[in-house]
Write a protein that holds these residues in place. Structure first.
Motif, short mmCIF file in Angstrom:
data_model
loop_
_atom_site.label_atom_id
_atom_site.label_comp_id
_atom_site.label_asym_id
_atom_site.label_seq_id
_atom_site.Cartn_x
_atom_site.Cartn_y
_atom_site.Cartn_z
N VAL A 58 0.84 -1.21 -0.11
CA VAL A 58 -0.06 0.00 0.04
C VAL A 58 0.83 1.29 0.13
CG1 VAL A 58 -1.69 1.24 1.33
CG2 VAL A 58 -2.08 -1.22 1.03
N LEU A 59 1.65 1.40 1.09
CA LEU A 59 2.17 2.92 1.02
C LEU A 59 3.27 3.00 0.29
CD1 LEU A 59 2.78 2.62 5.15
CD2 LEU A 59 1.09 3.99 3.54
N PRO A 60 4.05 2.05 -0.37
CA PRO A 60 5.18 2.24 -1.44
C PRO A 60 4.56 2.78 -2.58
CG PRO A 60 5.64 0.16 -0.41
CD PRO A 60 4.30 0.64 0.16
N LEU A 61 3.03 2.08 -2.93
CA LEU A 61 2.34 2.69 -4.28
C LEU A 61 1.68 3.96 -4.05
CD1 LEU A 61 2.23 0.52 -6.42
CD2 LEU A 61 2.30 -0.70 -4.44
N VAL A 62 1.37 4.46 -3.00
CA VAL A 62 0.92 5.81 -2.63
C VAL A 62 1.82 6.70 -2.70
CG1 VAL A 62 -0.25 7.19 -0.90
CG2 VAL A 62 -1.16 4.87 -1.23
N ASN A 63 2.98 6.56 -2.33
CA ASN A 63 4.02 7.35 -2.26
C ASN A 63 4.68 7.56 -3.82
OD1 ASN A 63 4.31 7.78 0.60
ND2 ASN A 63 5.77 5.86 0.78
N ILE A 64 4.43 6.73 -4.85
CA ILE A 64 4.71 7.25 -6.11
C ILE A 64 3.67 7.39 -6.87
CG2 ILE A 64 6.59 5.44 -6.11
CD1 ILE A 64 4.80 3.42 -7.72
N GLY A 65 2.52 7.67 -6.36
CA GLY A 65 1.38 8.40 -7.02
C GLY A 65 0.23 7.45 -7.60
N ALA A 66 0.47 6.11 -7.22
CA ALA A 66 -0.68 5.13 -7.55
C ALA A 66 -1.71 4.93 -6.52
CB ALA A 66 0.05 3.79 -7.95
N LYS A 67 -2.64 4.28 -6.66
CA LYS A 67 -3.76 4.07 -5.75
C LYS A 67 -3.70 2.78 -5.05
CE LYS A 67 -6.10 7.93 -6.45
NZ LYS A 67 -5.39 8.37 -7.35
N ALA A 68 -4.18 2.47 -4.05
CA ALA A 68 -3.79 1.10 -3.26
C ALA A 68 -5.33 0.70 -2.68
CB ALA A 68 -2.93 1.03 -2.52
N VAL A 69 -5.43 -0.63 -2.30
CA VAL A 69 -6.66 -1.06 -1.50
C VAL A 69 -5.85 -2.03 -0.42
CG1 VAL A 69 -8.69 -2.19 -1.13
CG2 VAL A 69 -8.30 -0.97 -3.30
N HIS A 70 -6.27 -1.67 0.89
CA HIS A 70 -5.70 -2.58 1.98
C HIS A 70 -6.58 -3.62 2.37
CE1 HIS A 70 -4.14 -2.86 6.32
NE2 HIS A 70 -3.57 -3.78 5.49
#
Length: 232
Positions: free
Chosen positions: A186-198
């Motif tokens: 989750v957090l690595p994706l958010v940090n590069i500008g993508a979206k995520a579902v936990h």
């Protein structure tokens, strides 16, 4: 916090503890390992030393069952002051072999979600661990047909994701990652500008534990995998 998923074209899935059960078997092996080492140390000390050994060896062996087996053997030798019997070492090796041979247990809702997303999005698997073991599990899962691409990463940090998305020519704004680990999925994706579902799993490896941000940005948390279909 709600997020917009209108631009999503590619959906990535973590494998272990997102598509199928994994950490539960490691915990069972750790319990049995502690029983085998009981003549030498307390369970708490055995657990601590095994985890320390895993962290020490992580850069060398990477993630997965084989590295875990080697760490168990090394921890057993240290905890026993090299007095561990050949019979016990053989039992430790068999713990790992049994984990590798264990049937793949698909988690609830996985097939329903994949059926619901297939054809609407490009689906890929992004996991980490031992390449041969992950390929074996995917084959046994009978889920391969859903995915356009499968990638076994050495780690799941921002650079690993960015390099892969660049290689696959996927724009971060079009990518959504689904997984059980805040730290890795989750957090690595958010940090590069993508979206995520936990999608939390009931058991989390200590190494994957991380404090949840006070303000959620770029991701949502759902209680079960099928809740994703409400958003996609």
């Amino acid at each position: 916090m709600e997020i917009s998923l209108e631009e999503i074209k590619v959906v990535g899935f973590d494998a272990d503890d997102t598509l199928w059960v994994n950490e539960t078997y490691f915990r069972d092996a750790e319990e049995r390992f502690a029983e085998l080492l009981e003549p030498y140390e307390t369970k708490n000390k055995i657990d601590q030393e095994l985890f320390r050994m895993e962290m020490k060896n992580l850069e060398l062996y990477g993630y997965g069952i084989k590295g875990f087996m080697l760490s168990m053997i090394e921890a057993a030798l240290e905890l026993s002051n090299n007095e561990i019997s050949q019979k016990t070492l053989s039992e430790i090796i068999n713990l790992g072999k049994n984990m590798i041979a264990h049937p793949v247990e698909i988690l609830d809702g996985v097939v329903e979600v994949l059926d619901g997303l297939e054809g609407k999005y490009r689906l890929i698997v992004l996991t980490k661990g031992d390449l041969l073991d992950q390929e074996r599990k995917l084959g046994r899962s009978n889920l391969s047909e859903y995915f356009h691409h499968v990638e076994v990463l050495s780690d799941k940090k921002e650079k690993n994701y960015q390099d892969l998305l660049d290689h696959l020519e996927i724009d971060v704004k079009n990518f959504l990652m689904i997984g059980n680990s805040l730290k890795s999925d989750v957090l690595p994706l958010v940090n590069i500008g993508a979206k995520a579902v936990h999608v939390p799993f009931h058991t989390t490896w200590k190494h994957e534990e991380v404090e949840e941000p006070k303000e959620k940005e770029g991701y949502i948390t759902v209680s079960k995998l099928t809740d994703i279909l409400k958003y996609l």
